[in-house]
Scaffold this motif. Structure first.
Motif, PDB file in Angstrom:
ATOM      1  N   ALA A  54       0.822  -1.343   0.005  1.00 17.31           N
ATOM      2  CA  ALA A  54      -0.115  -0.080  -0.036  1.00 17.31           C
ATOM      3  C   ALA A  54       0.800   1.309  -0.016  1.00 17.31           C
ATOM      4  CB  ALA A  54      -0.870   0.084   1.254  1.00 17.31           C
ATOM      5  N   SER A  55       2.081   1.172   0.455  1.00 18.26           N
ATOM      6  CA  SER A  55       2.821   2.171   0.642  1.00 18.26           C
ATOM      7  C   SER A  55       4.232   1.875   0.926  1.00 18.26           C
ATOM      8  CB  SER A  55       2.546   3.428   2.035  1.00 18.26           C
ATOM      9  OG  SER A  55       2.912   2.477   3.035  1.00 18.26           O
ATOM     10  N   GLU A  56       5.342   2.528   0.631  1.00 19.44           N
ATOM     11  CA  GLU A  56       6.824   2.365   0.951  1.00 19.44           C
ATOM     12  C   GLU A  56       7.033   1.960   2.479  1.00 19.44           C
ATOM     13  OE1 GLU A  56      10.299   1.462  -0.732  1.00 19.44           O
ATOM     14  OE2 GLU A  56       8.643   2.319  -1.914  1.00 19.44           O
ATOM     15  N   GLU A  57       6.432   2.329   3.377  1.00 12.91           N
ATOM     16  CA  GLU A  57       6.329   2.063   4.966  1.00 12.91           C
ATOM     17  C   GLU A  57       5.759   0.630   4.961  1.00 12.91           C
ATOM     18  OE1 GLU A  57       7.656   3.330   7.696  1.00 12.91           O
ATOM     19  OE2 GLU A  57       8.681   4.844   6.077  1.00 12.91           O
ATOM     20  N   HIS A  58       4.878   0.151   4.078  1.00 11.33           N
ATOM     21  CA  HIS A  58       4.250  -1.137   4.151  1.00 11.33           C
ATOM     22  C   HIS A  58       5.547  -1.994   3.622  1.00 11.33           C
ATOM     23  CE1 HIS A  58       1.289  -4.069   2.568  1.00 11.33           C
ATOM     24  NE2 HIS A  58       1.719  -4.759   3.735  1.00 11.33           N
ATOM     25  N   ARG A  59       6.251  -1.479   2.461  1.00 10.34           N
ATOM     26  CA  ARG A  59       7.287  -2.448   1.759  1.00 10.34           C
ATOM     27  C   ARG A  59       8.325  -2.557   2.921  1.00 10.34           C
ATOM     28  NH1 ARG A  59      10.419  -1.816  -3.634  1.00 10.34           N
ATOM     29  NH2 ARG A  59      10.819   0.446  -3.075  1.00 10.34           N
ATOM     30  N   ARG A  60       8.608  -1.517   3.506  1.00  9.83           N
ATOM     31  CA  ARG A  60       9.978  -1.527   4.652  1.00  9.83           C
ATOM     32  C   ARG A  60       9.470  -2.364   5.886  1.00  9.83           C
ATOM     33  NH1 ARG A  60      10.784   1.701   9.337  1.00  9.83           N
ATOM     34  NH2 ARG A  60      13.035   1.914   9.792  1.00  9.83           N
ATOM     35  N   ALA A  61       8.122  -2.600   6.238  1.00 12.54           N
ATOM     36  CA  ALA A  61       7.603  -3.202   7.204  1.00 12.54           C
ATOM     37  C   ALA A  61       7.747  -4.701   7.015  1.00 12.54           C
ATOM     38  CB  ALA A  61       6.434  -2.762   7.850  1.00 12.54           C
ATOM     39  N   TRP A  62       7.471  -5.072   5.602  1.00 12.77           N
ATOM     40  CA  TRP A  62       7.266  -6.294   5.265  1.00 12.77           C
ATOM     41  C   TRP A  62       8.845  -6.982   5.316  1.00 12.77           C
ATOM     42  CZ3 TRP A  62       9.287  -9.235   1.049  1.00 12.77           C
ATOM     43  CH2 TRP A  62       8.833 -10.617   1.008  1.00 12.77           C
ATOM     44  N   TYR A 120      19.117   2.043  14.976  1.00 13.08           N
ATOM     45  CA  TYR A 120      19.780   1.669  13.771  1.00 13.08           C
ATOM     46  C   TYR A 120      18.759   1.969  12.672  1.00 13.08           C
ATOM     47  CZ  TYR A 120      23.857   0.659  16.328  1.00 13.08           C
ATOM     48  OH  TYR A 120      25.073   0.415  16.917  1.00 13.08           O
ATOM     49  N   GLU A 121      17.462   1.364  12.833  1.00 17.65           N
ATOM     50  CA  GLU A 121      16.669   1.434  11.767  1.00 17.65           C
ATOM     51  C   GLU A 121      15.325   2.720  11.933  1.00 17.65           C
ATOM     52  OE1 GLU A 121      17.351  -0.029   9.051  1.00 17.65           O
ATOM     53  OE2 GLU A 121      18.927  -1.357  10.194  1.00 17.65           O
ATOM     54  N   ASP A 122      15.806   3.362  13.032  1.00 20.59           N
ATOM     55  CA  ASP A 122      14.813   4.556  13.295  1.00 20.59           C
ATOM     56  C   ASP A 122      13.176   4.133  13.146  1.00 20.59           C
ATOM     57  OD1 ASP A 122      16.903   6.363  13.643  1.00 20.59           O
ATOM     58  OD2 ASP A 122      16.858   6.779  11.346  1.00 20.59           O
ATOM     59  N   CYS A 123      12.765   3.079  13.683  1.00 18.71           N
ATOM     60  CA  CYS A 123      11.599   2.507  13.805  1.00 18.71           C
ATOM     61  C   CYS A 123      10.945   2.999  15.223  1.00 18.71           C
ATOM     62  CB  CYS A 123      11.551   0.885  14.102  1.00 18.71           C
ATOM     63  SG  CYS A 123      11.973   0.070  12.554  1.00 18.71           S
ATOM     64  N   THR A 124       9.587   3.187  15.200  1.00 20.15           N
ATOM     65  CA  THR A 124       8.938   4.094  16.153  1.00 20.15           C
ATOM     66  C   THR A 124       8.691   2.928  16.992  1.00 20.15           C
ATOM     67  OG1 THR A 124       6.792   3.642  15.161  1.00 20.15           O
ATOM     68  CG2 THR A 124       7.978   5.777  14.949  1.00 20.15           C
ATOM     69  N   THR A 125       8.238   3.038  18.361  1.00 18.87           N
ATOM     70  CA  THR A 125       7.700   2.008  18.994  1.00 18.87           C
ATOM     71  C   THR A 125       6.532   1.334  18.556  1.00 18.87           C
ATOM     72  OG1 THR A 125       6.554   3.501  20.442  1.00 18.87           O
ATOM     73  CG2 THR A 125       8.714   2.633  21.424  1.00 18.87           C
TER      74      THR A 125
END
Length: 157
Positions: A54-62, A120-125
């Motif tokens: 659905a988005s670039e964030e979705h691809r990153r999370a996958w 390192y990956e700047d992921c939020t909680t």
């Protein structure tokens, strides 16, 4: 027959996310060779499964989720549990990161994972909670405990 994703799409994904996938795999496995193998497996799955995002964030999370799953599978395999990485016997790390690297290696997998994803990956909680399939409160608790453990290790305690 399942269609494979176009080579250009795979190349673009690798250009953008290969370093992220490798760093996470290395943080999890503590072995460069294993991290490279896992990185290849993750992108092979990407190529073969042809996911729609659905988005670039979705691809990153996958990609992060598949990397975590491959790391867990890899570390639970019979062969890996009974071998010692060659890197344990050959000093190839950079001296300025040696102390931090050694301290990180002493942490439990779950502590290394949350620290890596957060710093390192700047992921939020919230993103970490979704990746690990737990609550945000659990992630914050894990981060606090992991920071405390890392701090104690770095201070020599």
């Amino acid at each position: 027959m399942k269609l494979l994703c176009p080579a250009s799409e795979l190349e673009e994904a690798m250009d953008r996310y290969e370093t992220m996938v490798f760093r996470l795999a290395y943080s999890y496995t503590r072995s460069r060779c294993d991290a490279q193998d896992i990185c290849q497996e993750v992108f092979l799955r990407y190529f073969c499964s042809r996911p729609i995002f659905a988005s670039e964030e979705h691809r990153r999370a996958w990609l992060l989720r598949v990397t975590v799953n491959r790391c867990k599978s890899h570390l639970s395999s019979w062969w890996i549990r009974r071998t010692v990485p060659l890197e344990d016997h050959i000093p190839i790390r950079q001296p300025e990161y040696l102390e931090l690297d050694l301290a990180m290696a002493q942490l439990k997998e779950r502590d290394r994972l949350v620290l890596h994803l957060f710093y390192y990956e700047d992921c939020t909680t919230r993103e970490i909670a979704q990746l690990l399939r737990c609550s945000e409160a659990a992630v914050r608790t894990r981060l606090t405990r992991a920071r405390d453990r890392l701090g104690a290790l770095l201070k020599g305690g």
